[in-house]
Design an enzyme around this catalytic site. Structure first.
Site, PDB file in Angstrom:
ATOM      1  N   GLY A  88       0.768  -1.239   0.000  1.00 47.85           N
ATOM      2  CA  GLY A  88       0.000   0.000   0.000  1.00 47.85           C
ATOM      3  C   GLY A  88       0.801   1.292   0.000  1.00 47.85           C
ATOM      4  O   GLY A  88       0.371   2.288  -0.556  1.00 47.85           O
ATOM      5  N   GLU A 136       3.867   4.154   6.113  1.00 45.68           N
ATOM      6  CA  GLU A 136       2.647   3.354   5.978  1.00 45.68           C
ATOM      7  C   GLU A 136       1.610   4.151   5.190  1.00 45.68           C
ATOM      8  O   GLU A 136       1.596   5.382   5.219  1.00 45.68           O
ATOM      9  CB  GLU A 136       2.166   2.999   7.400  1.00 45.68           C
ATOM     10  CG  GLU A 136       0.920   2.182   7.516  1.00 45.68           C
ATOM     11  CD  GLU A 136       0.934   0.843   6.809  1.00 45.68           C
ATOM     12  OE1 GLU A 136       1.119   0.846   5.576  1.00 45.68           O
ATOM     13  OE2 GLU A 136       0.715  -0.192   7.454  1.00 45.68           O
ATOM     14  N   ASP A 137       0.746   3.459   4.469  1.00 46.93           N
ATOM     15  CA  ASP A 137      -0.274   4.142   3.693  1.00 46.93           C
ATOM     16  C   ASP A 137      -1.384   4.697   4.579  1.00 46.93           C
ATOM     17  O   ASP A 137      -1.789   5.851   4.443  1.00 46.93           O
ATOM     18  CB  ASP A 137      -0.870   3.220   2.602  1.00 46.93           C
ATOM     19  CG  ASP A 137      -1.350   1.878   3.135  1.00 46.93           C
ATOM     20  OD1 ASP A 137      -1.187   1.597   4.343  1.00 46.93           O
ATOM     21  OD2 ASP A 137      -1.882   1.078   2.335  1.00 46.93           O
ATOM     22  N   ASP A 176      -5.742   2.578  10.296  1.00 46.07           N
ATOM     23  CA  ASP A 176      -7.182   2.399  10.440  1.00 46.07           C
ATOM     24  C   ASP A 176      -7.441   2.015  11.905  1.00 46.07           C
ATOM     25  O   ASP A 176      -7.490   2.882  12.768  1.00 46.07           O
ATOM     26  CB  ASP A 176      -7.602   1.329   9.422  1.00 46.07           C
ATOM     27  CG  ASP A 176      -9.096   1.132   9.303  1.00 46.07           C
ATOM     28  OD1 ASP A 176      -9.838   2.102   9.349  1.00 46.07           O
ATOM     29  OD2 ASP A 176      -9.534  -0.023   9.151  1.00 46.07           O
ATOM     30  N   LYS A 178      -7.403   7.405  10.049  1.00 42.38           N
ATOM     31  CA  LYS A 178      -8.834   7.466  10.353  1.00 42.38           C
ATOM     32  C   LYS A 178      -8.988   7.498  11.872  1.00 42.38           C
ATOM     33  O   LYS A 178      -9.067   6.445  12.502  1.00 42.38           O
ATOM     34  CB  LYS A 178      -9.544   6.206   9.821  1.00 42.38           C
ATOM     35  CG  LYS A 178      -9.555   6.030   8.308  1.00 42.38           C
ATOM     36  CD  LYS A 178     -10.296   4.737   7.945  1.00 42.38           C
ATOM     37  CE  LYS A 178     -10.239   4.429   6.466  1.00 42.38           C
ATOM     38  NZ  LYS A 178     -10.752   3.073   6.152  1.00 42.38           N
ATOM     39  N   ILE A 236     -11.559   3.726   1.352  1.00 41.20           N
ATOM     40  CA  ILE A 236     -10.994   4.491   0.235  1.00 41.20           C
ATOM     41  C   ILE A 236     -10.073   3.632  -0.637  1.00 41.20           C
ATOM     42  O   ILE A 236      -9.593   2.587  -0.185  1.00 41.20           O
ATOM     43  CB  ILE A 236     -10.205   5.713   0.736  1.00 41.20           C
ATOM     44  CG1 ILE A 236      -9.116   5.265   1.730  1.00 41.20           C
ATOM     45  CG2 ILE A 236     -11.104   6.741   1.399  1.00 41.20           C
ATOM     46  CD1 ILE A 236      -7.950   6.158   1.743  1.00 41.20           C
ATOM     47  N   ASP A 287      -5.826  -0.241  -2.212  1.00 42.33           N
ATOM     48  CA  ASP A 287      -6.610  -1.062  -3.134  1.00 42.33           C
ATOM     49  C   ASP A 287      -7.960  -1.484  -2.571  1.00 42.33           C
ATOM     50  O   ASP A 287      -8.176  -1.484  -1.363  1.00 42.33           O
ATOM     51  CB  ASP A 287      -5.840  -2.335  -3.490  1.00 42.33           C
ATOM     52  CG  ASP A 287      -5.789  -3.317  -2.323  1.00 42.33           C
ATOM     53  OD1 ASP A 287      -5.434  -2.904  -1.197  1.00 42.33           O
ATOM     54  OD2 ASP A 287      -6.117  -4.502  -2.522  1.00 42.33           O
ATOM     55  N   ARG A 323      -4.841   0.651  -6.942  1.00 40.48           N
ATOM     56  CA  ARG A 323      -3.567   1.148  -6.381  1.00 40.48           C
ATOM     57  C   ARG A 323      -2.911   2.180  -7.285  1.00 40.48           C
ATOM     58  O   ARG A 323      -2.162   3.030  -6.825  1.00 40.48           O
ATOM     59  CB  ARG A 323      -2.571  -0.004  -6.206  1.00 40.48           C
ATOM     60  CG  ARG A 323      -2.934  -1.007  -5.131  1.00 40.48           C
ATOM     61  CD  ARG A 323      -1.713  -1.845  -4.783  1.00 40.48           C
ATOM     62  NE  ARG A 323      -2.051  -3.071  -4.075  1.00 40.48           N
ATOM     63  CZ  ARG A 323      -2.267  -3.144  -2.757  1.00 40.48           C
ATOM     64  NH1 ARG A 323      -2.186  -2.059  -2.021  1.00 40.48           N
ATOM     65  NH2 ARG A 323      -2.559  -4.294  -2.195  1.00 40.48           N
TER      66      ARG A 323
HETATM   67  P1  IMP Z   1      -5.290  -1.427  10.528  1.00 44.36           P
HETATM   68  O1  IMP Z   1      -4.451  -2.570  11.023  1.00 44.36           O
HETATM   69  O2  IMP Z   1      -6.740  -1.609  10.839  1.00 44.36           O
HETATM   70  O3  IMP Z   1      -4.787  -0.076  10.973  1.00 44.36           O
HETATM   71  O4  IMP Z   1      -5.278  -1.476   8.963  1.00 44.36           O
HETATM   72  C1  IMP Z   1      -4.162  -1.248   8.246  1.00 44.36           C
HETATM   73  C2  IMP Z   1      -4.230  -1.798   6.828  1.00 44.36           C
HETATM   74  O5  IMP Z   1      -5.552  -2.057   6.354  1.00 44.36           O
HETATM   75  C3  IMP Z   1      -3.661  -0.751   5.930  1.00 44.36           C
HETATM   76  O6  IMP Z   1      -2.256  -0.850   5.852  1.00 44.36           O
HETATM   77  C4  IMP Z   1      -4.358  -1.014   4.632  1.00 44.36           C
HETATM   78  O7  IMP Z   1      -3.628  -1.977   3.909  1.00 44.36           O
HETATM   79  C5  IMP Z   1      -5.699  -1.577   5.028  1.00 44.36           C
HETATM   80  N1  IMP Z   1      -6.755  -0.533   4.998  1.00 44.36           N
HETATM   81  C6  IMP Z   1      -7.301   0.119   6.042  1.00 44.36           C
HETATM   82  N2  IMP Z   1      -8.242   0.990   5.650  1.00 44.36           N
HETATM   83  C7  IMP Z   1      -8.277   0.918   4.306  1.00 44.36           C
HETATM   84  C8  IMP Z   1      -9.058   1.601   3.277  1.00 44.36           C
HETATM   85  O8  IMP Z   1      -9.912   2.472   3.533  1.00 44.36           O
HETATM   86  N3  IMP Z   1      -8.806   1.233   1.993  1.00 44.36           N
HETATM   87  C9  IMP Z   1      -7.882   0.306   1.649  1.00 44.36           C
HETATM   88  N4  IMP Z   1      -7.134  -0.350   2.559  1.00 44.36           N
HETATM   89  C10 IMP Z   1      -7.334  -0.048   3.877  1.00 44.36           C
HETATM   90 MG    MG Z   2      -0.634  -0.749   4.503  1.00 38.61          MG
END
Ligand code: IMP
Ligand code: MG
Length: 180
Positions: A48, A103-104, A107, A135, A157, A163, A169
Site C-alpha cells: 500500500g 505506511e499508507d 485504520d 482514520k 478508500i 486497493d 492502487r
Molecule cells: P489497521 O491494522 O486496521 O490499521 O489497517 C491497516 C491496513 O488495512 C492498511 O495498511 C491497509 O492496507 C488496510 N486498509 C485500512 N483501511 C483501508 C481503506 O480504507 N482502503 C484500503 N485499505 C485499507
Molecule cells: Mg498498509
C-alpha cells in the site's frame, strides 16, 4: 475521472492528487527539521505505501537516509487481534537504528502497532511512524503517530497505493466508496 467502478463497487473522488502532494511536502519539511543529522532508515510497508514512499522520498531532504521495504504476511497464531503478522523481506540490520515506518493508512492501528513492536524487538533505537492517511474514528489501540499526512473519515478508500481487492492502487487521486 470523478467516479470509478472497481469490481462491483462505485467510488467517487475525495482527495485530488494536489491535496495529497501538499500534505506530503509539509510532512517532508517537518521530517527534515526533526531528523537532520541522524542516519535514518526509512522502511516502506508494501504494497500500500509504495506510491506515498516514492513521493515522500523525493521531497525529504536528508542526505544520510536509507530506504528499505518490507511486506507483512499474516500467519495463524494467537494474539489480541487473533492474527499475527510476520515482517518479511527486511534484510537490513535494525539494531541501534532510528527507523521511520512509511505506511499508507492507519485504520484500527493493529497493523502498525505490530510492526513497531517487531522493529523494537529487532533492536531499533527509535521507531517513528509516518502515515499518509489516518482514520481517527477507527483507531482501537494506543499508538503515537509522529507524522500524519491527512486525517480522513471512517470510510473505505482506494487510490494512491490503496486497493479494493487488488485494484485501484495505480490511481493518482484518492476515491471514497459510494454508499448505496
Ligand atoms: P489497521 O491494522 O486496521 O490499521 O489497517 C491497516 C491496513 O488495512 C492498511 O495498511 C491497509 O492496507 C488496510 N486498509 C485500512 N483501511 C483501508 C481503506 O480504507 N482502503 C484500503 N485499505 C485499507
Ligand atoms: Mg498498509
Amino acid at each position: 475521472m470523478k467516479r470509478v467502478k472497481l469490481w462491483d463497487k462505485e467510488f467517487e473522488i475525495s482527495l485530488p492528487n494536489a491535496d495529497i502532494q501538499t500534505a506530503i511536502k509539509q510532512m517532508a519539511v517537518k521530517m527534515k527539521k526533526d531528523l537532520e543529522g541522524k542516519e535514518v532508515l526509512f522502511i516502506c510497508v508494501l504494497n500500500g505505501a509504495f506510491m506515498f514512499a516514492s513521493e515522500l522520498m523525493k521531497e525529504v531532504e536528508l542526505n544520510d537516509a536509507e530506504i528499505s521495504f518490507l511486506k507483512l504476511a499474516s500467519y495463524s497464531g494467537i494474539n489480541t487481534t487473533g492474527e499475527i503478522k510476520e515482517l518479511i523481506g527486511l534484510n537490513e540490520v535494525i539494531t541501534g537504528r532510528t527507523v521511520v515506518i512509511i505506511e499508507d493508512i492507519v485504520d484500527t492501528g493493529h497493523t502498525i502497532k505490530e510492526v513497531i513492536k517487531q522493529l523494537i524487538g529487532k533492536g531499533a533505537k527509535e521507531v517513528k511512524v509516518a502515515t499518509l492517511l489516518f482514520k481517527p474514528d477507527a483507531l482501537k489501540v494506543d499508538i503515537k503517530l509522529d507524522y500524519v499526512g491527512l486525517e480522513i473519515p471512517n470510510e473505505f478508500i482506494v487510490g494512491f497505493g490503496l486497493d479494493y481487492d487488488r485494484r485501484g492502487r495505480n490511481f493518482k487521486d484518492i476515491y471514497t466508496l459510494v454508499k448505496e
